[in-house]
Design a protein around this motif. Sequence first.
Motif, PDB file in Angstrom:
ATOM      1  N   LEU A   4       6.961   9.264  -9.709  1.00 17.12           N
ATOM      2  CA  LEU A   4       6.466   9.794 -10.989  1.00 17.12           C
ATOM      3  C   LEU A   4       6.523  11.318 -11.056  1.00 17.12           C
ATOM      4  CD1 LEU A   4       3.368   7.463 -11.589  1.00 17.12           C
ATOM      5  CD2 LEU A   4       5.608   7.370 -12.712  1.00 17.12           C
ATOM      6  N   GLY A   5       6.541  11.921  -9.900  1.00 17.94           N
ATOM      7  CA  GLY A   5       6.616  13.393  -9.853  1.00 17.94           C
ATOM      8  C   GLY A   5       5.409  14.016 -10.513  1.00 17.94           C
ATOM      9  N   SER A   6       5.664  14.886 -11.465  1.00 18.64           N
ATOM     10  CA  SER A   6       4.554  15.616 -12.119  1.00 18.64           C
ATOM     11  C   SER A   6       4.272  15.067 -13.509  1.00 18.64           C
ATOM     12  CB  SER A   6       4.911  17.107 -12.188  1.00 18.64           C
ATOM     13  OG  SER A   6       6.085  17.263 -12.980  1.00 18.64           O
ATOM     14  N   GLU A  12       0.838  -1.208   0.000  1.00 10.96           N
ATOM     15  CA  GLU A  12       0.000   0.000   0.000  1.00 10.96           C
ATOM     16  C   GLU A  12       0.867   1.250   0.000  1.00 10.96           C
ATOM     17  OE1 GLU A  12      -3.360   2.241   2.736  1.00 10.96           O
ATOM     18  OE2 GLU A  12      -2.837   0.167   3.176  1.00 10.96           O
ATOM     19  N   LYS A  13       1.932   1.250   0.795  1.00 14.43           N
ATOM     20  CA  LYS A  13       2.844   2.395   0.841  1.00 14.43           C
ATOM     21  C   LYS A  13       3.523   2.575  -0.513  1.00 14.43           C
ATOM     22  CE  LYS A  13       6.922   4.193   3.279  1.00 14.43           C
ATOM     23  NZ  LYS A  13       7.632   4.557   2.081  1.00 14.43           N
ATOM     24  N   LEU A  14       3.933   1.471  -1.134  1.00 13.08           N
ATOM     25  CA  LEU A  14       4.583   1.549  -2.441  1.00 13.08           C
ATOM     26  C   LEU A  14       3.664   2.172  -3.473  1.00 13.08           C
ATOM     27  CD1 LEU A  14       6.956   0.708  -4.342  1.00 13.08           C
ATOM     28  CD2 LEU A  14       5.682  -1.396  -4.736  1.00 13.08           C
ATOM     29  N   VAL A  15       2.421   1.735  -3.522  1.00  9.80           N
ATOM     30  CA  VAL A  15       1.489   2.211  -4.534  1.00  9.80           C
ATOM     31  C   VAL A  15       1.003   3.626  -4.255  1.00  9.80           C
ATOM     32  CG1 VAL A  15      -0.810   1.822  -5.524  1.00  9.80           C
ATOM     33  CG2 VAL A  15       0.746  -0.100  -5.166  1.00  9.80           C
ATOM     34  N   ASN A  16       0.685   3.925  -2.996  1.00  4.44           N
ATOM     35  CA  ASN A  16       0.058   5.206  -2.676  1.00  4.44           C
ATOM     36  C   ASN A  16       1.030   6.336  -2.351  1.00  4.44           C
ATOM     37  OD1 ASN A  16      -2.543   4.196  -3.053  1.00  4.44           O
ATOM     38  ND2 ASN A  16      -2.604   3.371  -0.987  1.00  4.44           N
ATOM     39  N   GLU A  17       2.239   6.005  -1.932  1.00  4.02           N
ATOM     40  CA  GLU A  17       3.189   7.053  -1.553  1.00  4.02           C
ATOM     41  C   GLU A  17       4.423   7.068  -2.450  1.00  4.02           C
ATOM     42  OE1 GLU A  17       4.084   6.803   2.643  1.00  4.02           O
ATOM     43  OE2 GLU A  17       1.989   6.406   3.134  1.00  4.02           O
TER      44      GLU A  17
END
Length: 158
Positions: A155-157, A144-149
């Motif tokens: 990816l930045g902007s 969850e941390k990997l995907v959401n944070e």
Amino acid sequence: MNNFALCPLQRGYTPEVANNLLEQALAGGFARQRIQFVNNVHTVTASVMLDEKIKQQYFWAFWRSHQTNPRPFLWRLIVDDTEMTTYVCQFVAGSLRVNERDGKVYSVSFGLRLKPNHTDKGFDETIIGLWESGDPRKLLNLLEKLVNEDLPDALGSL
């Protein structure tokens, strides 16, 4: 295929999960087992509350329709999953029971046969592996941390 629109009552809801095994008891030790059936069906005794005239009319129309033309229908139930899942169902002949009435309110119970929804064997093996490797919540929290944070930060902007 018809969709049965009423929700099942949680009380009086007794699924019997499909068993594909044939078992022979031995004098000692484990029983001998082998796969006898493929795609055996679940059986469920379910109840619905008919607390409004419109629900009573719908139930009896649906029931009579499937008595004059027996055919499968769809219904959302919880049997061998963690949430409501749509199953292909068939009424069990002679199983309808009208339960105790309270004025104009009553419930009916009936037996069903359900075609099992097969999950991906890889998914099942992954869940078993997570539990065997320790506390699965820790691994899922890392994911969850990997995907959401971490991923949005990486990816930045873009």
